[in-house]
Design a protein around this motif. Structure first.
Motif, mmCIF file in Angstrom:
data_model
loop_
_atom_site.group_PDB
_atom_site.id
_atom_site.type_symbol
_atom_site.label_atom_id
_atom_site.label_comp_id
_atom_site.label_asym_id
_atom_site.label_seq_id
_atom_site.Cartn_x
_atom_site.Cartn_y
_atom_site.Cartn_z
ATOM 1 N N SER A 311 18.351 -60.738 150.193
ATOM 2 C CA SER A 311 17.056 -61.054 149.602
ATOM 3 C C SER A 311 16.989 -62.546 149.263
ATOM 4 N N PRO A 312 15.903 -63.197 149.656
ATOM 5 C CA PRO A 312 15.784 -64.620 149.340
ATOM 6 C C PRO A 312 15.474 -64.850 147.864
ATOM 7 N N HIS A 313 15.002 -63.808 147.178
ATOM 8 C CA HIS A 313 14.616 -63.957 145.772
ATOM 9 C C HIS A 313 15.448 -63.005 144.923
ATOM 10 N N PRO A 314 15.550 -63.274 143.628
ATOM 11 C CA PRO A 314 16.195 -62.303 142.743
ATOM 12 C C PRO A 314 15.396 -60.994 142.767
ATOM 13 N N THR A 315 16.076 -59.869 142.733
ATOM 14 C CA THR A 315 15.394 -58.565 142.743
ATOM 15 C C THR A 315 15.556 -57.907 141.372
ATOM 16 N N ALA A 316 14.661 -56.946 141.078
ATOM 17 C CA ALA A 316 14.674 -56.299 139.760
ATOM 18 C C ALA A 316 16.005 -55.599 139.498
ATOM 19 N N SER A 317 16.636 -55.094 140.559
ATOM 20 C CA SER A 317 17.864 -54.327 140.342
ATOM 21 C C SER A 317 19.062 -55.202 139.963
ATOM 22 N N LEU A 318 18.883 -56.520 139.966
ATOM 23 C CA LEU A 318 19.956 -57.388 139.442
ATOM 24 C C LEU A 318 20.262 -57.038 137.985
ATOM 25 N N LEU A 319 19.277 -56.448 137.293
ATOM 26 C CA LEU A 319 19.503 -56.012 135.908
ATOM 27 C C LEU A 319 20.631 -54.979 135.850
ATOM 28 N N TYR A 320 20.619 -54.073 136.843
ATOM 29 C CA TYR A 320 21.675 -53.049 136.882
ATOM 30 C C TYR A 320 23.018 -53.662 137.257
ATOM 31 N N LEU A 321 22.962 -54.665 138.134
ATOM 32 C CA LEU A 321 24.217 -55.344 138.485
ATOM 33 C C LEU A 321 24.803 -55.981 137.229
ATOM 34 N N SER A 322 23.920 -56.595 136.450
ATOM 35 C CA SER A 322 24.397 -57.277 135.249
ATOM 36 C C SER A 322 24.963 -56.258 134.259
ATOM 37 N N LYS A 323 24.302 -55.089 134.164
ATOM 38 C CA LYS A 323 24.819 -54.031 133.287
ATOM 39 C C LYS A 323 26.214 -53.586 133.762
ATOM 40 N N ARG A 324 26.325 -53.378 135.096
ATOM 41 C CA ARG A 324 27.610 -52.918 135.638
ATOM 42 C C ARG A 324 28.709 -53.945 135.413
ATOM 43 N N CYS A 325 28.363 -55.239 135.632
ATOM 44 C CA CYS A 325 29.379 -56.290 135.470
ATOM 45 C C CYS A 325 29.809 -56.407 134.011
ATOM 46 N N GLY A 326 28.894 -56.079 133.099
ATOM 47 C CA GLY A 326 29.234 -56.103 131.671
ATOM 48 C C GLY A 326 30.341 -55.110 131.317
ATOM 49 N N TRP A 327 30.544 -54.104 132.153
ATOM 50 C CA TRP A 327 31.595 -53.104 131.904
ATOM 51 C C TRP A 327 32.902 -53.478 132.598
ATOM 52 N N ALA A 328 32.886 -54.573 133.343
ATOM 53 C CA ALA A 328 34.076 -54.923 134.145
ATOM 54 C C ALA A 328 34.798 -56.113 133.522
ATOM 55 N N SER A 329 36.087 -56.198 133.788
ATOM 56 C CA SER A 329 36.854 -57.354 133.305
ATOM 57 C C SER A 329 36.635 -58.518 134.272
ATOM 58 N N SER A 330 36.875 -59.738 133.792
ATOM 59 C CA SER A 330 36.668 -60.883 134.682
ATOM 60 C C SER A 330 37.651 -60.830 135.858
ATOM 61 N N GLU A 331 38.860 -60.269 135.648
ATOM 62 C CA GLU A 331 39.821 -60.159 136.773
ATOM 63 C C GLU A 331 39.255 -59.231 137.850
ATOM 64 N N GLU A 332 38.648 -58.121 137.403
ATOM 65 C CA GLU A 332 38.090 -57.168 138.373
ATOM 66 C C GLU A 332 36.953 -57.837 139.162
ATOM 67 N N LEU A 333 36.129 -58.600 138.464
ATOM 68 C CA LEU A 333 34.978 -59.226 139.126
ATOM 69 C C LEU A 333 35.404 -60.329 140.089
ATOM 70 N N GLU A 334 36.472 -61.046 139.701
ATOM 71 C CA GLU A 334 36.919 -62.146 140.568
ATOM 72 C C GLU A 334 37.350 -61.653 141.940
ATOM 73 N N LYS A 335 37.826 -60.397 141.983
ATOM 74 C CA LYS A 335 38.397 -59.891 143.243
ATOM 75 C C LYS A 335 37.339 -59.482 144.254
ATOM 76 N N VAL A 336 36.091 -59.281 143.825
ATOM 77 C CA VAL A 336 35.114 -58.685 144.747
ATOM 78 C C VAL A 336 34.057 -59.676 145.232
ATOM 79 N N GLU A 337 33.715 -59.519 146.493
ATOM 80 C CA GLU A 337 32.648 -60.326 147.103
ATOM 81 C C GLU A 337 31.368 -59.505 147.199
#
Ligand code: SAH
Length: 502
Positions: A311-337
């Motif tokens: 998507s060339p623009h931010p999408t509404a579901s980025l809110l859910y991504l942000s919620k999901r990332c809030g439950w993850a550790s920074s080490e877990e997030l660093e590993k994923v593309e």
């Protein structure tokens, strides 16, 4: 020796091998198990998986038409392969040159294309998945029986009657922990052919107080599968006043169908079973790019075929991504593309937790998945072979790994009155409930053919890797699912810990 309530219940299960189960060759999403010689006697259907499953992010064949697009090298999370992905800068639909020509597109393909054209832009992977699976006219699940050797994949209840029986042991133990309520809502989400429930009811037939308490509620979107469930549960309609009630002759319990969990009446203690339901819920896919996390979308290429774009623009579901990332550790997030997020799973879990906290009871979720962020797992299976996700949508099953950590967080955030247990592997779950005792008991009382089927089924449910006892053709060696599938329970804290999670 198995002890406790599960052991007592297990000893009293119906003693015989039922006709059900063991009917197919390919277990859903497991590449590439195949028919045992016994199972192939039941079926002449093709039974091999393609070993070259395309990656869900493989978009190279759609790239050529992209002229104004930026090509980015991305890593395919699980395999580490380098893949080429095109980023659509315009986000606009370009009408195909020959759009007036007659098309051989299926109704669903036409429908998907019309949504993209109408929007003048791509749709999310979640919207694509939802339409493909459950579009009320032509979704994958809607008009046919997709299970078993003649269908597209096989699930654990279809592999062996023992699966539904062991879920029955779990449900009866929970009902005892709930104080043996006189009425209980037994809710199954996505019952498929109804085989799990039929085996549960047959196995628990001797536990009259339990079966008498049951109000069966099935959440099923497919009219075709509803009819099959009606038959599998040996239902009949009985007149009541001006209307009718449907009753399963397997146990005398009333049975009702609903389109969603919300529609199931609340107010009774509840047992929810969700086997391979969460993996069919639509997921959003996100991709790390130089401009940050971007949502992967489905668009039309110049030649009118489907292709993935970012998507060339931010999408509404980025809110859910942000919620999901809030439950993850920074080490877990660093590993994923790449990250897959399932808002429908979060919402469903919240509903389950709310219901269990107000009505009492618990839920059992079994699916293949991970206890953490899922990166890139979406896959398509048609006739027991992996196919490309965008290939002839509606003719193949789409499913994604279940993010069990997200389920745990969703439940705990929804209610302070519930506790979450697991996940543990299916092998641990069934083993702790005593499936090995069950298989031994059934083996005492069956034909040689049934014995072979039981042994194969047992391995496929709890084994890991290739069955060591297998003497048939090598390419048909049964593959165990015991560690790939996980079990998790959400219960009202009043009940304490459910078996076998104590
Ligand atoms: N539990 C069964 C079937 C799993 S397949 C088994 O293990 O054999 C998924 C099931 O969920 C099918 O019955 C499908 O029709 C149903 N389903 C999928 N998405 C649904 C939705 N959004 N609402 C209701 N039912 C759905």
């Amino acid at each position: 020796m198995l002890r406790g309530p599960a052991a007592a219940l297990l000893r009293r299960l119906a003693p015989h091998v039922s006709g059900g189960g063991c009917g197919g060759a390919i277990h859903r999403r497991v590449p590439p198990p195949a028919a045992s010689s016994l199972l192939s006697r039941f079926s002449s259907a093709a039974s091999t998986f393609s070993s070259s499953a395309p990656s869900s992010s493989s978009i190279t064949d759609r790239d050529e038409a992209a002229t104004e697009e930026e090509k980015t090298e991305i890593s395919n999370g699980d395999s580490g392969d380098r893949l080429s992905i095109s980023v659509d800068r315009s986000g606009l639909y370009n009408p195909p040159e020959h759009s007036h020509e007659p098309s051989s597109d299926s109704e669903l393909v036409k429908h998907l294309k019309s949504i993209i054209k109408f929007r003048s832009g791509p749709i999310s992977v979640a919207e694509y998945m939802e339409e493909v699976l459950t579009n009320p006219q032509s979704g994958f699940y809607i008009n046919r029986d997709v299970f078993g050797e003649g269908g597209d994949f096989i699930t654990s209840p279809e592999v062996s009657q023992m699966f539904g029986e062991m879920i029955g042991v779990w449900a009866m133990c929970l009902w005892e922990q709930m104080g043996q309520p006189e009425k209980v809502n037994l809710i199954e989400l996505g019952p498929g052919r109804g085989t799990l429930l039929a085996d549960l009811l047959r196995g628990s037939a001797k536990f009259v107080n339990f079966t008498k308490a049951l109000n069966i509620n099935l959440v099923e979107c497919s009219p075709t599968l509803q009819k099959i469930q009606y038959n599998t549960l040996k239902c009949e309609d009985q007149p009541v006043g001006d209307g009718k009630t449907t009753v399963s002759k397997l146990c005398g319990a009333p049975v009702c169908w609903h389109a969603s969990l919300e529609q199931v009446p609340s107010g009774l203690p509840t047992i929810v079973i969700a086997h391979e339901f969460y993996d069919a819920l639509p997921i959003h896919q996100f991709q790390k790019a130089s401009r940050g996390w971007c949502e992967k979308m489905v668009d039309l290429a110049e030649d009118s075929s489907f292709r993935f774009v970012l998507s060339p623009h931010p999408t509404a579901s980025l809110l859910y991504l942000s919620k999901r990332c809030g439950w993850a550790s920074s080490e877990e997030l660093e590993k994923v593309e790449q990250i897959e997020v399932c808002p429908k799973a979060m919402e469903l879990t919240e509903q389950i937790a709310d219901r269990i906290s107000s009505d009492g009871g618990g839920a059992l979720i079994i699916d293949y998945g991970k206890n953490g962020i899922v990166s890139d797992s979406l896959q398509a299976i048609r006739k027991h072979k992996f196919v490309h996700i965008l290939d002839d949508p509606g003719s193949a099953d789409l499913s994604a790994y279940v993010d069990f950590a997200s389920i745990r967080h969703s439940a705990l955030e929804a209610s302070e009155d519930v506790s979450v247990h697991g996940p543990m592997t299916q092998s641990q779950f069934l083993g702790s409930l005593g499936i090995n005792f069950r298989v031994e008991a059934l083996l005492q009382n069956c034909t040689e053919e049934q014995a072979e089927s039981l042994r194969t089924g047992y391995w496929r449910l709890v084994g890991d890797g290739e069955a060591p006892f297998w003497e048939g053709p090598e390419d048909q060696t049964p593959i165990g699912m015991g560690t790939r599938y996980l079990a998790m329970a959400i219960v009202n804290k009043k009940q304490g810990s459910p078996v076998p999670f104590e």
